[in-house]
Design an enzyme around this catalytic site. Structure first.
Site, PDB file in Angstrom:
ATOM      1  N   LYS A 187      -3.674   6.922  -1.593  1.00 22.40           N
ATOM      2  CA  LYS A 187      -3.708   5.833  -2.582  1.00 22.40           C
ATOM      3  C   LYS A 187      -5.172   5.439  -2.729  1.00 22.40           C
ATOM      4  O   LYS A 187      -5.731   4.723  -1.912  1.00 22.40           O
ATOM      5  CB  LYS A 187      -2.878   4.659  -2.056  1.00 22.40           C
ATOM      6  CG  LYS A 187      -2.229   3.786  -3.102  1.00 22.40           C
ATOM      7  CD  LYS A 187      -3.152   3.211  -4.157  1.00 22.40           C
ATOM      8  CE  LYS A 187      -3.857   1.951  -3.725  1.00 22.40           C
ATOM      9  NZ  LYS A 187      -4.959   1.545  -4.595  1.00 22.40           N
ATOM     10  N   GLU A 263     -10.888   1.451   8.992  1.00 19.30           N
ATOM     11  CA  GLU A 263     -12.343   1.444   8.757  1.00 19.30           C
ATOM     12  C   GLU A 263     -12.608   0.271   7.834  1.00 19.30           C
ATOM     13  O   GLU A 263     -12.377   0.354   6.624  1.00 19.30           O
ATOM     14  CB  GLU A 263     -12.782   2.755   8.084  1.00 19.30           C
ATOM     15  CG  GLU A 263     -12.607   3.997   8.942  1.00 19.30           C
ATOM     16  CD  GLU A 263     -13.646   4.108  10.038  1.00 19.30           C
ATOM     17  OE1 GLU A 263     -14.626   3.354  10.045  1.00 19.30           O
ATOM     18  OE2 GLU A 263     -13.450   4.967  10.918  1.00 19.30           O
ATOM     19  N   CYS A 297     -20.382  -0.030   3.410  1.00 21.22           N
ATOM     20  CA  CYS A 297     -19.941  -0.838   4.555  1.00 21.22           C
ATOM     21  C   CYS A 297     -20.984  -0.869   5.657  1.00 21.22           C
ATOM     22  O   CYS A 297     -21.003  -1.783   6.461  1.00 21.22           O
ATOM     23  CB  CYS A 297     -18.638  -0.272   5.093  1.00 21.22           C
ATOM     24  SG  CYS A 297     -18.779   1.472   5.468  1.00 21.22           S
ATOM     25  N   GLU A 394     -20.271 -10.176   4.004  1.00 22.81           N
ATOM     26  CA  GLU A 394     -20.826  -8.924   3.480  1.00 22.81           C
ATOM     27  C   GLU A 394     -21.192  -9.175   2.005  1.00 22.81           C
ATOM     28  O   GLU A 394     -20.322  -9.543   1.223  1.00 22.81           O
ATOM     29  CB  GLU A 394     -19.652  -7.940   3.542  1.00 22.81           C
ATOM     30  CG  GLU A 394     -19.938  -6.527   3.710  1.00 22.81           C
ATOM     31  CD  GLU A 394     -18.634  -5.701   3.725  1.00 22.81           C
ATOM     32  OE1 GLU A 394     -17.529  -6.207   3.449  1.00 22.81           O
ATOM     33  OE2 GLU A 394     -18.755  -4.514   4.005  1.00 22.81           O
TER      34      GLU A 394
HETATM   35  P1  NAP Z   1     -10.109  -3.432  -0.606  1.00 23.68           P
HETATM   36  O1  NAP Z   1      -9.956  -4.456  -1.647  1.00 23.68           O
HETATM   37  O2  NAP Z   1      -9.665  -3.751   0.755  1.00 23.68           O
HETATM   38  O3  NAP Z   1      -9.365  -2.136  -1.175  1.00 23.68           O
HETATM   39  C1  NAP Z   1      -9.350  -0.922  -0.483  1.00 23.68           C
HETATM   40  C2  NAP Z   1      -8.099  -0.159  -0.861  1.00 23.68           C
HETATM   41  O4  NAP Z   1      -6.956  -0.893  -0.432  1.00 23.68           O
HETATM   42  C3  NAP Z   1      -7.923   0.051  -2.352  1.00 23.68           C
HETATM   43  O5  NAP Z   1      -7.298   1.286  -2.570  1.00 23.68           O
HETATM   44  C4  NAP Z   1      -6.989  -1.088  -2.723  1.00 23.68           C
HETATM   45  O6  NAP Z   1      -6.242  -0.869  -3.895  1.00 23.68           O
HETATM   46  C5  NAP Z   1      -6.079  -1.083  -1.527  1.00 23.68           C
HETATM   47  N1  NAP Z   1      -5.344  -2.338  -1.333  1.00 23.68           N
HETATM   48  C6  NAP Z   1      -5.731  -3.595  -1.615  1.00 23.68           C
HETATM   49  N2  NAP Z   1      -4.751  -4.472  -1.273  1.00 23.68           N
HETATM   50  C7  NAP Z   1      -3.726  -3.733  -0.764  1.00 23.68           C
HETATM   51  C8  NAP Z   1      -2.452  -4.036  -0.242  1.00 23.68           C
HETATM   52  N3  NAP Z   1      -1.995  -5.289  -0.142  1.00 23.68           N
HETATM   53  N4  NAP Z   1      -1.662  -3.010   0.187  1.00 23.68           N
HETATM   54  C9  NAP Z   1      -2.105  -1.742   0.118  1.00 23.68           C
HETATM   55  N5  NAP Z   1      -3.302  -1.388  -0.377  1.00 23.68           N
HETATM   56  C10 NAP Z   1      -4.111  -2.374  -0.802  1.00 23.68           C
HETATM   57  O7  NAP Z   1     -11.618  -2.971  -0.445  1.00 23.68           O
HETATM   58  P2  NAP Z   1     -12.642  -2.537  -1.569  1.00 23.68           P
HETATM   59  O8  NAP Z   1     -13.186  -3.732  -2.240  1.00 23.68           O
HETATM   60  O9  NAP Z   1     -12.059  -1.472  -2.427  1.00 23.68           O
HETATM   61  O10 NAP Z   1     -13.756  -1.823  -0.676  1.00 23.68           O
HETATM   62  C11 NAP Z   1     -14.799  -2.501  -0.125  1.00 23.68           C
HETATM   63  C12 NAP Z   1     -14.556  -2.780   1.348  1.00 23.68           C
HETATM   64  O11 NAP Z   1     -14.363  -1.546   2.036  1.00 23.68           O
HETATM   65  C13 NAP Z   1     -15.750  -3.423   2.002  1.00 23.68           C
HETATM   66  O12 NAP Z   1     -15.334  -4.451   2.854  1.00 23.68           O
HETATM   67  C14 NAP Z   1     -16.367  -2.280   2.805  1.00 23.68           C
HETATM   68  O13 NAP Z   1     -17.133  -2.711   3.901  1.00 23.68           O
HETATM   69  C15 NAP Z   1     -15.150  -1.523   3.216  1.00 23.68           C
HETATM   70  N6  NAP Z   1     -15.491  -0.134   3.572  1.00 23.68           N
HETATM   71  C16 NAP Z   1     -15.431   0.223   4.882  1.00 23.68           C
HETATM   72  C17 NAP Z   1     -15.789   1.507   5.256  1.00 23.68           C
HETATM   73  C18 NAP Z   1     -15.746   1.930   6.688  1.00 23.68           C
HETATM   74  O14 NAP Z   1     -15.808   3.121   6.947  1.00 23.68           O
HETATM   75  N7  NAP Z   1     -15.641   1.023   7.643  1.00 23.68           N
HETATM   76  C19 NAP Z   1     -16.193   2.436   4.284  1.00 23.68           C
HETATM   77  C20 NAP Z   1     -16.243   2.034   2.954  1.00 23.68           C
HETATM   78  C21 NAP Z   1     -15.879   0.728   2.612  1.00 23.68           C
HETATM   79  P3  NAP Z   1      -6.761  -1.502  -5.302  1.00 23.68           P
HETATM   80  O15 NAP Z   1      -8.027  -0.823  -5.582  1.00 23.68           O
HETATM   81  O16 NAP Z   1      -5.687  -1.203  -6.251  1.00 23.68           O
HETATM   82  O17 NAP Z   1      -6.938  -2.984  -5.055  1.00 23.68           O
END
Ligand code: NAP
Length: 492
Positions: A187, A263, A297, A394
């Site tokens: 997804k 992650e 991240c 962040e």
């Molecule tokens: P996000 O809002 O948490 O979304 C990540 C993924 O989760 C997307 O596919 C999103 O779908 C999905 N999602 C959101 N709510 C959900 C739910 N209730 N149930 C199932 N899936 C759900 O994060 P983002 O804004 O896309 O990414 C940025 C974040 O990722 C930052 O905090 C960054 O630090 C972190 N990150 C961490 C790493 C690591 O390796 N630690 C690497 C890259 C990024 P939708 O897009 O449809 O909302």
């Protein structure tokens, strides 16, 4: 809003698949059940994707489960050969994959190409590592017993990924999962599903059997996420994204006690000591802070600079930042693309406004360029303090706040004063300082005189609220395997 038209003579069209993919078939849905994908550089619509939900999720789980039975019975070498075909196809199609990524994510084309190479490295590495999932032979405590362990694939795995690395965050999960013998349901983020479908198209061409890889796309992730977490057939959730969503997924998968890898977010400290080589510290800060417009991240979120070098370092950093060109990812001169969406832009502005209201000074940047849209000037702030929002949250944007510190103990305390624990960076020529501070930092990864640490051969991941588990390296393989202990008795 104008609609983006894919011209017939553009080669990436072959890889442009605005669909989901289940059980070896591309899935579209009736008109009305779709959502729009935008190019963040222009705000134009580039595609409409089907809005999938619970029914498609159940179908994908069922298909993945059927496929798992056959896939796990293939030899590691058979799986390796299919993964290698996929790897080769990804590299052969690097130009088209990069175009698709820049279209939906906005990052400069050169960064998209670098990401495709990085993404492919996981397929390359895990295709081989799948052959080395060795168990152990353990000396028993009774004379008639023999003990060994074997490793087996965990089962159907759900992989949920973010938009900031639309290809690499997928291959970093899919490659070890497939090499281990698991089948997967991906997804991707709602903003960047086209990089995912293009990669899957190439996996299909490589001969990965139907049902082994499935793709669910949606604007509303909640029903899909709930079903993936609550369905007993899914045995593994691997998530990359925000800490907030990670916590929801951990809670939702608790009832079926799934194996989880998380992650999550970061709040990386980057520490520059008085004895650091300023040129190296500046070069590596630029790479850590401004890559992907600061939307990584592991990017330096809080830069701590010791008193004696503060002026020299901040001036040298600002001088280099002034050379960055902000613009459309398709322009060859662009170093910094747009932010992903309006909420990303608003967050950067909120952090900047709060910092300025509390006494920070703008050394360079600090506003949108004349291009407007989702662009933001790379910014350096001085005189920042711990009571500012950017110390805790962040920023996920091209904003570099420079904190001042006096000694080692003070900076270790400040650096660790966060719930996050993903990456940290130290710049010093003193081996003792490098070693001591690396040990004291409560982070899963530490770069020493290096602002970049991601590679397929090292375990990537965080501690505290930055996550559970590791991706890449031998540890990344173990996330998709269970250990089984076999005890042979009465051996005379
Ligand atoms: P996000 O809002 O948490 O979304 C990540 C993924 O989760 C997307 O596919 C999103 O779908 C999905 N999602 C959101 N709510 C959900 C739910 N209730 N149930 C199932 N899936 C759900 O994060 P983002 O804004 O896309 O990414 C940025 C974040 O990722 C930052 O905090 C960054 O630090 C972190 N990150 C961490 C790493 C690591 O390796 N630690 C690497 C890259 C990024 P939708 O897009 O449809 O909302």
């Amino acid at each position: 809003m104008d609609e983006f038209k894919i011209e017939d003579n553009i080669s990436y069209k072959n890889l442009f698949k605005p669909y989901g993919y289940i059980n070896g078939e591309w899935i579209d849905l009736p008109k009305g059940k779709s959502f729009d994908i935008y190019n963040p550089s222009t705000n134009k619509i580039i595609a409409k994707m089907p809005e999938m939900g619970i029914d498609e999720t159940k179908y994908a789980i069922e298909s993945a489960n059927i496929a798992f039975d056959k896939w796990k019975k293939k030899t590691a070498k058979e799986r390796c050969l299919l993964l290698r075909k996929w790897y080769n196809l990804v590299l052969e199609n690097i130009d088209d994959l990069s175009v698709i990524m820049t279209l939906e994510n906005g990052k400069p084309l050169k960064e998209s190409k670098a990401e495709i190479i990085y993404a492919s490295s996981f397929i390359d590495w895990f295709s081989e590592e799948g052959k080395r999932t060795y168990g152990r032979s353990i000396p028993a405590t009774q004379i008639d017993k023999r003990i060994i362990t074997i490793k087996q694939p965990v089962g159907v795995s759900a992989l949920i990924t973010p938009w900031n690395f639309p290809a690499a965050m997928i291959t970093r999960k899919v490659a070890p999962a497939l090499a281990a013998g698991c089948s997967v349901i991906i997804k991707p983020a709602e903003q960047t599903p086209l990089s995912a479908s293009a990669l899957i198209y190439l996996a299909q061409k490589a001969g990965i059997p139907k049902g082994v890889i499935n793709l669910l796309v949606a604007n509303n992730p909640i029903p899909i996420g709930k079903e993936l977490c609550e369905n007993d057939t899914v045995r593994k959730i691997s998530f990359t994204g925000s800490t907030e969503v990670g916590k929801i997924l951990i809670k939702d998968s608790a009832n079926s006690v799934k194996k989880v890898s998380m992650e999550l977010g970061g709040n990386a400290p980057l520490i520059v000591f008085n004895d650091a080589d300023v040129d190296i510290a500046v070069k590596e800060t630029l790479a850590s802070k401004y890559r992907n417009s600061g939307q990584t991240c592991v990017c330096a979120n809080r830069i701590f600079v010791q008193d004696g070098i503060y002026k020299k370092y901040s001036e040298a950093l600002a001088k280099k930042v002034a050379d960055f060109k902000v613009g459309d990812g398709f322009e060859h001169t662009s170093d910094i693309g747009p932010l992903i969406d309006n909420s990303g832009l608003k967050k950067v502005e909120r952090h900047l406004d709060d910092a300025i209201a509390k006494g920070a000074k703008v050394l360079i940047g600090g506003k949108q360029p004349s291009l407007g849209g989702l662009y933001y000037e790379p910014t350096v702030l001085t005189e920042v303090a711990k009571n500012m929002v950017l110390f805790k949250e962040e920023t996920f944007g091209p904003l570099a706040p420079l904190f001042r510190f006096k000694d080692v103990d003070e900076v270790i305390n400040m650096a660790n004063n966060t719930n996050y624990g993903l990456a940290g960076y130290i710049f010093t020529k003193d081996l003792n300082t490098a070693w001591k501070v690396s040990e004291e930092l409560q982070f899963g990864m530490v770069g020493i005189n290096s602002g970049i640490l991601s590679t397929e051969v090292a375990p990537f991941g965080g501690v505290k609220e930055s996550g559970i588990g590791r991706e890449g390296a031998v540890e990344g393989m173990d996330e998709y395997m269970e250990i089984k202990y076999l005890c042979f008795g009465n051996i005379m």
